[in-house]
Design a protein around this motif. Structure first.
Motif, short mmCIF file in Angstrom:
data_model
loop_
_atom_site.label_atom_id
_atom_site.label_comp_id
_atom_site.label_asym_id
_atom_site.label_seq_id
_atom_site.Cartn_x
_atom_site.Cartn_y
_atom_site.Cartn_z
N ASN A 1 -44.10 -13.41 -35.12
CA ASN A 1 -43.11 -13.00 -36.12
C ASN A 1 -42.06 -14.10 -36.28
O ASN A 1 -41.47 -14.57 -35.30
CB ASN A 1 -42.43 -11.69 -35.70
CG ASN A 1 -41.66 -11.04 -36.83
OD1 ASN A 1 -40.75 -11.64 -37.41
ND2 ASN A 1 -42.01 -9.81 -37.16
N ALA A 2 -41.82 -14.53 -37.51
CA ALA A 2 -40.90 -15.64 -37.77
C ALA A 2 -39.45 -15.30 -37.42
O ALA A 2 -38.62 -16.20 -37.24
CB ALA A 2 -40.99 -16.04 -39.24
N LEU A 3 -39.12 -14.01 -37.34
CA LEU A 3 -37.74 -13.62 -37.06
C LEU A 3 -37.39 -13.64 -35.57
O LEU A 3 -36.21 -13.67 -35.22
CB LEU A 3 -37.47 -12.21 -37.59
CG LEU A 3 -37.24 -12.04 -39.09
CD1 LEU A 3 -37.12 -10.56 -39.42
CD2 LEU A 3 -35.99 -12.79 -39.54
N THR A 4 -38.38 -13.65 -34.70
CA THR A 4 -38.14 -13.43 -33.28
C THR A 4 -37.17 -14.43 -32.69
O THR A 4 -36.10 -14.07 -32.17
CB THR A 4 -39.46 -13.45 -32.50
OG1 THR A 4 -40.35 -12.46 -33.03
CG2 THR A 4 -39.21 -13.16 -31.04
N ALA A 5 -37.51 -15.71 -32.74
CA ALA A 5 -36.65 -16.74 -32.13
C ALA A 5 -35.27 -16.81 -32.78
O ALA A 5 -34.25 -16.81 -32.08
CB ALA A 5 -37.35 -18.10 -32.17
N PRO A 6 -35.15 -16.88 -34.11
CA PRO A 6 -33.82 -16.95 -34.72
C PRO A 6 -32.93 -15.77 -34.39
O PRO A 6 -31.74 -15.93 -34.13
CB PRO A 6 -34.13 -17.01 -36.23
CG PRO A 6 -35.51 -17.52 -36.32
CD PRO A 6 -36.22 -16.99 -35.11
#
Length: 457
Positions: free
Chosen positions: A358-363
């Motif tokens: 998921n692209a949102l995880t790290a940010p």
């Protein structure tokens, strides 16, 4: 004696004058009789009550004195003899009240407003009689009588905080939970839908009253979790009830899940667990109020912590992307609970797989570091550590580059300087060691997170 003399001297001085500001800038000095003033607050009494010592106080002031643990009369220092709290000694002084009201009326031209006639607070005897009647009506299945008694109790509690404390102190939560168990056992059954339809309103009212008595005591929790019928009835309200019923059911379930003893009881009721998963998820996906959202998050966290195979069940509902989207813009309390659920759900393989892709995880996780609270930071560091451990096992360096690009390295360094718990410190140290190996590939500082830091030069 010295304390009493000083009190009386202060009363005499305070009783000489008081300034009342009228409509404009005009001030009028008005003398208030000393016997109209409370010996504790020195203000005009609104609800004068007399102790067995013969001294009259304003009810709010003397109750605050007693609630603070004092068991003596403030003026005479004589012990209060009646009851454990002394509250039964508070006898309304109607004569003084009428005199004060007459004085207010006589001085209304000077801007003095007449004090309203106070309502008599509910007594312990009345509360106990009410609770006994509720138990009897529930046992006999007299729904109309139950409804009347519950309405009476609700009105008493809403009338004043004092009444609410009196009702709760006399064990109302346990009696109501017992009545809920009795009515649910007798009426909540797939084979008796008409009977349940008749008792549904009473059960809703009991849940509403219990929500006003939080935190619930151990006895009330025992009644609510004692039978499968009670548990499944709450799950039904959580899924099919109107908005207030769903909210109150979520709060009751959260109370049970937060207690390890009763959580173990819940874990043995498989049908109840099955009926909980989807409604709890929907209360987060389609929130009806902040209170129900927080209660649902807490219940999910406790359930997954106690029964690990439930993590994959919640993953299948779509919980991972939902939590990430919710964390983008949420208040402190919701953020803390959401991060706790996220950290717990990614302990299973399915959860970490979805989070990894998921692209949102790290940010999102990096964004919450040092921005919300110590608890939120603890959960965010733990989740980041799991994410990077998964990347290390995959031998995939892209995840480390992504974490670096959103400023994780600088925030983790700052976290160690500011200080944190031992477990968080160890995970932050491990993360820094892993990320340090990839710093030459990419690094970007999100300056907005450091705008409030003072430079040393």
């Amino acid at each position: 004696m010295i304390s009493t003399w000083r009190t009386r001297r202060a009363m005499r001085r305070a009783a000489k004058k008081t300034t009342i500001t009228l409509g404009g800038n005009e001030n009028v000095e008005l003398s208030i009789p000393a016997h109209f003033r409370c010996p504790i607050s020195l203000d005009l009494m609104k609800d004068p009550v007399t102790l067995s010592t013969g001294i009259t106080y304003d009810r709010e002031s003397i109750e605050a004195w007693i609630d603070a643990g004092n068991r003596t009369c403030p003026v005479t220092n004589q012990p209060l003899r009646s009851g454990s709290t002394g509250q039964d000694e508070l006898i309304p002084n109607h004569t003084i009240r009428r005199m004060i009201q007459d004085w207010c009326v006589d001085n209304r031209s000077n801007g003095v407003e007449r004090i309203p006639t106070p309502r008599i607070p509910v007594s312990t005897v009345v509360v106990l009689e009410m609770l006994s009647a509720i138990t009897e009506a529930a046992g006999q299945g007299d729904l109309n009588e139950c409804k009347k008694l519950l309405e009476k109790m609700k009105n008493s509690m809403k009338e004043s905080e004092r009444n609410k404390r009196r009702v709760v102190a006399n064990g109302a939560a346990g009696v109501l939970a017992d009545a809920f168990d009795v009515l649910a056992t007798n009426s909540f059954s797939p084979s008796a839908p008409i009977l349940f339809e008749n008792s549904k309103f009473v059960l809703e009212e009991i849940l509403a009253l219990l929500s006003l008595m939080r935190p619930l005591d151990s006895l009330s929790k025992s009644y609510l979790s004692s039978s499968q019928h009670s548990l499944r009835c709450m799950a039904w309200f959580l899924k099919c009830g109107d908005m207030p019923a769903r909210r109150n059911a979520a709060l009751a379930i959260k109370e049970l899940c937060s207690d390890p003893q009763h959580l173990n009881t819940i874990m043995t009721t498989n049908e109840f667990l099955e009926e909980l998963i989807d409604p709890l998820f929907k209360l987060i996906k389609n929130p009806i109020c902040a209170t129900s959202t927080k209660a649902s998050l807490m219940s999910i966290y406790y359930l997954m912590s106690s029964k690990h195979d439930l993590r994959s069940r919640f993953v299948k509902t779509g919980m991972v992307p939902l939590i990430l989207e919710m964390l983008v813009d949420s208040d402190k309390s919701v953020c803390e609970k959401g991060l706790g659920v996220f950290d717990e759900i990614i302990k299973c393989e399915e959860g970490i797989e979805l989070a990894y892709n998921n692209a949102l995880t790290a940010p999102v996780l990096v964004k919450k570091l040092l921005r919300v609270s110590d608890l939120a930071t603890e959960f965010a560091v733990s989740a980041l550590w799991r994410l990077c451990e998964n990347g290390k096992n995959r031998n995939d360096g892209d995840v480390f580059v992504e974490v670096l690009q959103v400023g994780a390295f600088q925030k983790l360094l700052l976290l160690l300087q500011v200080g944190c718990g031992e477990k968080t410190k160890n995970k932050a140290t491990e993360l820094l060691k892993i990320l340090n190996l990839h710093r030459t590939r990419a690094e970007c500082i999100e300056s907005v997170d450091f705008k409030d830091l003072k430079r040393p030069f």
